[in-house]
Design a protein around this motif. Structure first.
Motif, short mmCIF file in Angstrom:
data_model
loop_
_atom_site.label_atom_id
_atom_site.label_comp_id
_atom_site.label_asym_id
_atom_site.label_seq_id
_atom_site.Cartn_x
_atom_site.Cartn_y
_atom_site.Cartn_z
N SER A 1 7.11 -10.36 2.97
CA SER A 1 8.07 -8.80 4.44
C SER A 1 8.82 -8.27 3.73
O SER A 1 8.70 -6.90 4.30
CB SER A 1 8.90 -10.53 5.19
OG SER A 1 9.70 -10.75 3.99
N GLN A 2 9.01 -8.05 2.67
CA GLN A 2 10.12 -6.92 2.07
C GLN A 2 9.55 -5.55 1.89
O GLN A 2 10.03 -4.28 1.78
CB GLN A 2 10.42 -7.16 0.41
CG GLN A 2 12.18 -8.37 0.75
CD GLN A 2 12.63 -8.18 -1.12
OE1 GLN A 2 11.64 -9.30 -1.58
NE2 GLN A 2 13.83 -8.16 -0.99
N GLN A 3 7.92 -5.79 1.41
CA GLN A 3 6.99 -4.63 1.53
C GLN A 3 7.55 -4.02 3.01
O GLN A 3 7.38 -2.74 2.74
CB GLN A 3 6.23 -4.46 0.90
CG GLN A 3 5.83 -5.78 -0.87
CD GLN A 3 4.19 -5.77 -0.39
OE1 GLN A 3 3.73 -4.72 -1.21
NE2 GLN A 3 3.63 -6.62 0.07
N TYR A 4 8.04 -4.45 3.69
CA TYR A 4 7.48 -3.61 5.12
C TYR A 4 8.79 -3.66 5.76
O TYR A 4 8.89 -2.82 6.15
CB TYR A 4 6.73 -4.63 6.10
CG TYR A 4 5.36 -4.42 5.42
CD1 TYR A 4 4.30 -3.68 4.72
CD2 TYR A 4 4.16 -5.90 5.37
CE1 TYR A 4 3.10 -3.40 4.66
CE2 TYR A 4 3.57 -5.99 4.67
CZ TYR A 4 3.09 -5.00 4.20
OH TYR A 4 1.44 -5.43 3.13
N THR A 5 9.46 -4.34 5.26
CA THR A 5 11.45 -4.49 5.44
C THR A 5 11.93 -3.17 5.34
O THR A 5 13.01 -2.70 5.82
CB THR A 5 11.65 -5.96 5.57
OG1 THR A 5 12.71 -6.30 4.28
CG2 THR A 5 11.15 -6.82 6.72
N ILE A 6 11.76 -3.25 3.97
CA ILE A 6 13.01 -2.36 2.97
C ILE A 6 12.88 -0.60 3.56
O ILE A 6 13.65 -0.20 3.30
CB ILE A 6 12.47 -2.99 1.30
CG1 ILE A 6 13.79 -3.40 0.95
CG2 ILE A 6 13.11 -1.44 0.49
CD1 ILE A 6 12.70 -3.99 -0.36
N PRO A 7 11.61 -0.35 3.84
CA PRO A 7 11.33 1.00 4.71
C PRO A 7 12.23 1.06 5.54
O PRO A 7 12.98 2.38 6.02
CB PRO A 7 10.12 1.31 4.64
CG PRO A 7 8.99 -0.04 3.77
CD PRO A 7 10.11 -0.81 3.48
N PHE A 8 12.24 0.68 6.53
CA PHE A 8 13.39 0.87 7.53
C PHE A 8 14.76 -0.19 7.09
O PHE A 8 15.74 -0.45 8.29
CB PHE A 8 13.23 0.37 9.11
CG PHE A 8 12.05 -1.33 8.77
CD1 PHE A 8 13.67 -1.67 9.01
CD2 PHE A 8 11.05 -1.95 8.86
CE1 PHE A 8 13.46 -3.36 9.41
CE2 PHE A 8 10.87 -2.54 9.24
CZ PHE A 8 11.27 -4.13 9.23
N GLY A 9 15.19 -0.63 6.15
CA GLY A 9 16.62 -0.89 5.58
C GLY A 9 16.71 -1.88 5.61
O GLY A 9 17.92 -3.09 6.15
N GLN A 10 16.07 -3.18 5.62
CA GLN A 10 16.38 -5.23 5.48
C GLN A 10 15.69 -5.05 4.27
O GLN A 10 14.60 -4.80 3.91
CB GLN A 10 15.39 -5.32 6.70
CG GLN A 10 17.00 -4.51 8.11
CD GLN A 10 17.79 -5.70 8.36
OE1 GLN A 10 18.39 -5.42 10.07
NE2 GLN A 10 18.48 -6.24 8.06
N GLY A 11 16.28 -6.35 3.98
CA GLY A 11 16.33 -6.76 2.09
C GLY A 11 16.34 -5.97 0.99
O GLY A 11 15.90 -6.10 0.20
N LEU A 12 17.50 -5.04 1.93
CA LEU A 12 18.47 -4.35 0.49
C LEU A 12 19.54 -3.99 0.65
O LEU A 12 20.03 -4.37 1.91
CB LEU A 12 17.65 -2.77 0.03
CG LEU A 12 17.56 -1.97 0.94
CD1 LEU A 12 17.11 -0.61 0.34
CD2 LEU A 12 16.82 -2.26 2.37
#
Length: 664
Positions: free
Chosen positions: A482-493
């Protein structure tokens, strides 16, 4: 017949004296009758005329010898003791005498001031007194009162605001000649005590004059001059400044970070005393104190006030947990304001909420949400994976890995340009765009991670602020499905507010990140000013990419389809981005509530000021960043532009297309 007369006894005549030759001489005259004394009858058995036997006394010499020996032993003991005191243990006894006779105390150095960039005091020091005592003067012998510590404690406790039993305990240690009763008291407090001391001293003098003991239970209360930290503007910039603890040392914020410079060097004074009073003729030694260094901050007091008021009002209105606002000079990296709500008053820590102490803008970490998308777009543009006009078809749902991803609202299929993806803050569009950064998803992840690191995520900002968090950014190989796709829009970091503001300062400054600074310079005790070292500069993206991003960010605010229209400022071109992220509850560790945010800079055609705002867990009204943080951004940015006398934009913004029609 003739009577018979008794025969007459012949009384011999006086013997005649003989001359030296033995011949007869003249007779001695008869003894006078009055000189004749009757003789005592001879004791029976003793011959008459024998002299009585005399009593013989013992010889005095043995007694004299014994007395002499005792005196010799006593004198010998005195001599031995004298040798011990004056020769063998001379240093030890001298030290004891010095300890009892001389008092030594510290002369507190005046703490350096902290001012804003215009020299207006944000933290300064005023005269104060440490209330001290000599416990020996509270003994019955010196005070002439059997319960002097208890009496003195009862008198001082209400003035000092201390516990009576605690004060009595401190005063009941006669082996010590020094104890501190209360630190950094105001001159008014010492005046009260001094007046009370005078009253008791007068009563003691009157009592002695009448033949009384002259008891004085306050004679041993003394004072030492020092300073007390005050903050003239109350809670203004408290999160930045921090506070000074009871020991006079920085307890948080810049007061702690710069404590060594601010505190200076304490001095010492040593003087002889008798009865608690200095003996002028005995001399004294003094090492003068060296005042601390003054610190000039990059903060502008007026902009700080505007930011603090705006965020406090919105946090209260939204019934939120907290909020922060950062204002930064885009060309120098200087922090013009860093406001937190709720705040606290460092002048009155006892009444402050412990949860509000500290600087949440640097210490809180959270998932930023859509304000983070500008880094994803920077990577896409810099790598040449797309252009602002690239067509991106955005479905209502996107299946990736084991999850279905959606935007913040349900919608039919959108036909957006890359510029439109940013303007409408589409999560799905951002996933599709960043997927072009590599031939495979792991490759794309690695490229995106490298840009996030260059923007400053995963490391501290360079302020070296106490308790600052570097945020959380895992290595790309450790990103979950999931982080592979949430980090680009600001979730998971995760990041802090200062890191988020620095991202937009980088875009506004032509792609060059400047480490933020809070300290502009210092001024030492000799009034010599030293400017701070120039901050580190890092090229993150090209000037062309930064310029393109600035125009794309204008579409967020200026275009009617953008999510940040509430941040529009009349006369100025504004670039900005909204953010609404799911929030991790720090107590329960699960997603609960939202983080609303807005970030941007102005004027977009010649950026001067960057502003970032975030509100944690708004529970009343809207929770979207554009709705509750957009207005804060507008208020603070307008005030900052006017304060810095920034001229309005000279030309209208270049409108870039947001959408496209299929087939065109």
């Amino acid at each position: 017949m003739p009577s018979k007369e008794p025969p007459r006894r012949r009384v011999p005549g006086p013997a005649r004296s003989r001359d030296a030759a033995g011949g007869p001489g003249r007779a001695r005259p008869a003894a006078r009758a009055q000189d004749r004394r009757p003789r005592r009858p001879a004791a029976p058995g003793k011959r008459r005329g024998a002299s009585p036997q005399s009593i013989r006394l013992g010889s005095p010499r043995p007694r004299l010898r014994l007395i002499s020996l005792c005196l010799t032993l006593v004198m010998l003991a005195f001599v031995v003791r004298l040798l011990q005191v004056q020769a063998v243990d001379a240093n030890a006894y001298t030290a004891k005498a010095e300890k009892n006779r001389y008092l030594e105390y510290t002369i507190a150095a005046e703490r350096g001031e902290i001012t804003d960039r215009s020299g207006i005091a944000l933290a300064t020091s005023v005269d104060a007194h440490d209330i001290t005592a000599d416990p020996k003067l509270f003994t019955p012998e010196d005070s002439k009162a059997p319960d002097a510590p208890q009496q003195a404690a009862a008198l001082l406790a209400p003035i000092l605001g201390k516990d009576e039993a605690e004060l009595a305990k401190k005063l009941s240690t006669p082996k010590s000649r020094y104890t501190v009763l209360a630190r950094r008291q105001t001159p008014q407090v010492w005046k009260q005590i001094k007046d009370l001391k005078s009253v008791f001293a007068e009563k003691a003098a009157e009592d002695r004059a009448k033949g009384g003991p002259g008891a004085n239970v306050l004679a041993g209360v003394l004072q030492e001059p020092t300073t007390r930290r005050v903050y003239p503007n109350g809670g203004l910039a408290a999160g930045i400044l921090g506070f000074v603890n009871a020991e006079g040392k920085g307890g948080g914020g810049l007061e702690a970070q710069l404590n060594k410079k601010l505190q200076g060097e304490d001095g010492k004074i040593r003087y002889a005393q008798a009865g608690g009073r200095p003996v002028p003729t005995a001399g004294s030694t003094e090492i003068p104190a060296v005042a601390g260094t003054d610190v000039e901050l990059t903060i502008d007091r007026d902009i700080q006030w505007a930011a603090q008021r705006a965020i406090a009002d919105q946090v209260e209105k939204s019934k939120a947990d907290r909020g922060y606002v950062i204002v930064q000079n885009t060309k120098t990296g200087e922090v013009l304001a860093m406001a937190n709500a709720p705040g606290y008053d460092p002048n009155d820590l006892a009444q402050s909420n412990s949860a509000a102490l500290g600087n949440a803008a640097l210490q809180d970490v959270y998932e930023p949400g859509s304000t983070s998308k500008v880094m994803s777009m920077a990577a896409v543009l810099e790598e040449g994976a797309a252009t602002p006009g690239t067509h991106v078809t955005v479905p209502n749902r996107l299946h990736r890995g084991d999850r279905l991803f959606r935007d913040d609202i349900d919608h039919p299929t959108w036909y957006l340009t890359l510029n439109g993806v940013l303007a409408k803050s589409s999560n799905i569009g951002t996933i599709l765009a960043t997927g072009q950064l590599g031939k495979t998803q792991p490759e794309a992840n690695k490229v995106l991670h490298s840009y996030l690191r260059k923007f400053g995520l995963g490391s501290t900002t360079g302020l070296d602020y106490p308790g600052e968090s570097p945020g959380i950014l895992a290595k790309p190989q450790d990103w979950s499905t999931s982080q592979q796709y949430t980090i680009p829009f600001g979730q998971g970091l995760s990041l802090n507010a200062m890191q988020a503001a620095s991202v937009y300062q980088t875009i506004a400054n032509g792609g060059v990140r400047i480490e933020p600074t809070l300290v502009r310079g210092t001024k030492d005790a000799d009034d010599r000013y030293t400017a701070s070292d120039a901050p580190k500069r890092t090229r993150v993206v090209s000037e062309k990419t930064a310029g393109t991003l600035a125009k794309m960010l204008e579409s967020v605010v200026d275009d009617r389809e953008g999510t940040g229209t509430k941040a529009h400022i009349q006369g100025y071109r504004v670039a900005g981005k909204t953010g609404t992220a799911n929030r991790v509850d720090p107590v329960r560790g699960v997603y609960k509530g939202y983080t609303a945010s807005f970030a941007g800079f102005a004027p977009a055609d010649d950026p001067q000021v960057t502003v970032y705002c975030a509100i944690q867990n708004p529970t009343e009204g809207s929770y979207f960043g554009g709705q509750i943080c957009g207005p804060i951004y507008k208020k603070v940015m307008e005030f900052a532009l006017k304060t810095l006398q920034t001229p309005p934009s000279g030309k209208a913004p270049a409108r870039m297309p947001v959408s496209f029609k299929p087939g065109e």
